[in-house]
Scaffold this motif. Structure first.
Motif, PDB file in Angstrom:
ATOM      1  N   THR A   1      19.492  36.251  23.453  1.00  0.00           N
ATOM      2  CA  THR A   1      19.959  35.612  24.687  1.00  0.00           C
ATOM      3  C   THR A   1      20.286  34.138  24.515  1.00  0.00           C
ATOM      4  O   THR A   1      20.788  33.512  25.428  1.00  0.00           O
ATOM      5  CB  THR A   1      18.897  35.689  25.809  1.00  0.00           C
TER       6      THR A   1
ATOM      7  N   ARG B   1      18.970  35.494  31.942  1.00  0.00           N
ATOM      8  CA  ARG B   1      18.750  34.673  30.749  1.00  0.00           C
ATOM      9  C   ARG B   1      17.283  34.225  30.718  1.00  0.00           C
ATOM     10  O   ARG B   1      16.773  33.614  31.655  1.00  0.00           O
ATOM     11  CB  ARG B   1      19.660  33.456  30.774  1.00  0.00           C
TER      12      ARG B   1
ATOM     13  N   GLU C   1      23.508  37.089  31.594  1.00  0.00           N
ATOM     14  CA  GLU C   1      23.684  35.786  32.223  1.00  0.00           C
ATOM     15  C   GLU C   1      22.664  35.602  33.357  1.00  0.00           C
ATOM     16  O   GLU C   1      22.031  34.568  33.494  1.00  0.00           O
ATOM     17  CB  GLU C   1      25.105  35.657  32.773  1.00  0.00           C
TER      18      GLU C   1
ATOM     19  N   PRO D   1      27.595  34.827  27.153  1.00  0.00           N
ATOM     20  CA  PRO D   1      26.959  36.137  27.360  1.00  0.00           C
ATOM     21  C   PRO D   1      27.859  37.297  26.924  1.00  0.00           C
ATOM     22  O   PRO D   1      27.356  38.368  26.605  1.00  0.00           O
ATOM     23  CB  PRO D   1      26.688  36.177  28.869  1.00  0.00           C
TER      24      PRO D   1
END
Lengths: 393, 393
Positions: free
Chosen positions: A65, A56, A53, A70
């Protein structure tokens, strides 16, 4: 944790995860390689999801991703790494590499190229190196990457070879990817003048690819340096070439694209170089040559600097020796004249004598003005003025 | 003062003063052509000196304005103009021009090209025109100037001819200078598709120069238009070419330099075009070609736009038809794939079948992710997916 522990952890990650595995890079960036392996061993998806997260990445096409959740990405990553973890034998890979003469370089090593820091969380876990050259010395602010099409023309190979020879002859390391075509011509140009050249390969350094360049790559290995982020045994697949290109881009200050088709892998190297603030240069060619279309596109659309000779490439490096001058500087004598001087010279007949007064009448100037200009033309050796007599030499 | 009075005054100035005579342009800009002639007749240096001082021009190399003392410049100008005034016969020149079919265009005429206003005080006193084309219609925002070396190569002539034909075929007038080499190729390209082309000459329109292009220039005159600021009888000397170049630059929206040596007259056209806010484009060529060195220089140093085809030139004009698309758009199918798609495709063997599951194991992805990418590759016709079976087409 010692540097050696970190080295082993990083080598392990280079075996577990592909260069493009953004979740792996995020995890190692966030917690370090060693702690990342402990998280993997504990199958703890929470920290992985948090790292994904947080980090990213920019590339939304990367399936590791791009998910919204996530947690889901983290679970997929754990499965992916755990599966590989069961199959790999880190010690065996390291032993085999050492036997073949390779070494592993990790951040903290003196030989680690500081230029790789610009890749941030896309930096490789480690580098595999083979050859007497030092990776730190042969990369960075004074290094030039020269890349281009495998489907090159004789024109492009001539350019790559001659530019590379000129630059390498002055101590500038030439980095390329070891491929057929432009890459090979760039390496050969440097080797031909006993200059330094580094081949950055997409697969393991035990696989000199392409096979047709095996002897060339052996020469680079014996005299300079081969580099790869892929561990020995890794096959050079197409997507590994795309990832490898970011290393070439990062390791040089300037990337020169010599020939590239409209949608060439060399353009991806150039875009990655641009992303991290490197200078992009491209060599123009005939407009109808498909092999130059990508270079023209880089100049038109991406602000690449057009270069036509080695000197123009050298000027793009920091701390350039100002003594060098463009080969275009020496030209036809008439080219050095100002419009005013041309105007006076045109009024002097080609094969007969005239006078400053008649020149003045012809062009509507006063004699004194004409004499001043004729004096300069005389100094330049273009006319001879003797009293009232003027003639061309 | 009537327009006809102004016309006669302007024609008189075009006979008295060279295009580069900054003092004459300053005087006419400040007082008008008619009043300027009255000042000349009265031999009144004061107003001329004031005009010179006020309009002191940018070019410090011009001997008519570079002096520190405008009184001295003014007296020199008066002597220069008076000397010529005694020798010229305005009516005879106008009669002769009319007999030959030429016309004079001055500001205020419908046919006066409004684009010339951007030349400000360097605008010509008048234009001499010959041919059925209208100067206002064939110049301005939709016109392209195509210029370059007389010492051109077959490559450059091919480029000029084909670009010119493509643009002229779509109704874009092609402006050039009537010289050998690139200029001639540009005119011929337009004539070949029955498109409009204008030759802007350095000398009088009664002297079709160079002689080897006489038939070409006759064709341009019969079907379109010849223009010059020089009155009939004026010889086309080198410095008049340099002045003429500012007209070519001003009369077109875009100036394309097709081939030019490192210090070519075409570069002066480009610089003058840049000075007045026109767009400069240049065609690249082989780096070792001296005929392309000036084009490469314009792109490197002057921010000229690199162009490789007619469409890229058309895009530089305002209100371009968006329907046209680069010919480079159609390419090898593999070029349209994303890195992710390449990655999956690489895991499908060239000549045998595999399964989505095996592809996933090979590249470390989940089967569901692999299936999504394979679906796209199937749609593109690159692989065929049938249940658990995947193979390349």
């Amino acid at each position: 944790m010692t540097l050696d522990d970190d080295r082993i952890s990083r080598v392990t990650w280079s075996l577990l995860a592909e260069p493009s595995d953004a979740a792996a890079h995020a995890t190692c960036t966030e917690y370090g390689a060693g702690a990342g392996l402990e998280i993997l061993a504990a199958e703890d998806v929470g920290p992985i999801a948090r790292a994904i997260e947080k980090h990213r990445l920019a590339d939304p096409s990367d399936p590791t991703t791009r998910r919204q959740d996530p947690q889901v990405s983290g679970r997929a990553a754990l499965r992916r790494w755990s599966e590989r973890r069961r199959r790999i034998d880190v010690d065996a890979v390291l032993d085999q590499a050492r036997e073949q003469g390779m070494r592993v370089i990790v951040p903290g090593d003196q030989e680690w190229p500081s230029a790789l820091e610009d890749l941030d969380k896309r930096a490789p876990f480690c580098l595999w190196a083979h050859g007497p050259g030092r990776a730190d010395a042969l990369t960075g602010a004074h290094a030039v990457a020269m890349v281009g099409s495998r489907a090159s023309t004789a024109y492009g190979e001539d350019c790559a070879g001659s530019f590379s020879a000129a630059l390498a002859g002055e101590g500038i390391p030439i980095l390329s990817g070891g491929a057929y075509g432009i890459d090979a011509a760039a390496h050969r140009g440097a080797l031909g003048v006993d200059g330094a050249t580094v081949a950055i390969l997409a697969g393991g350094l035990d696989r000199l690819y392409p096979r047709g360049n095996e002897r060339l790559l052996q020469a680079v290995r014996e005299r300079h340096l081969l580099l790869s982020e892929a561990p020995p045994g890794t096959a050079p697949t197409r997507w590994r070439f795309l990832e490898r290109n970011r290393l070439i881009a990062a390791l040089a200050r300037v990337t020169v694209v010599v020939e590239a088709s409209w949608r060439s892998g060399a353009l991806s190297t150039a875009r990655r170089a641009e992303d991290i603030g490197r200078t992009i240069a491209a060599v123009p060619g005939p407009v109808a040559s498909a092999a130059s279309a990508g270079c023209h596109r880089l100049i038109r659309e991406n602000g690449a600097t057009l270069v036509t000779e080695a000197q123009e490439i050298r000027e793009l490096l920091p701390h350039t020796d100002p003594a060098g001058e463009s080969s275009h500087a020496v030209q036809d004598e008439l080219d050095i004249l100002s419009p005013v001087e041309h105007r006076v010279l045109d009024a002097v007949p080609p094969r007969s004598a005239t006078s400053p007064r008649r020149v003045g009448e012809e062009i509507g100037w006063e004699e004194r003005e004409v004499r001043a200009v004729l004096g300069r033309l005389d100094l330049l050796g273009i006319v001879r003025v003797e009293g009232e007599r003027v003639r061309r030499r």
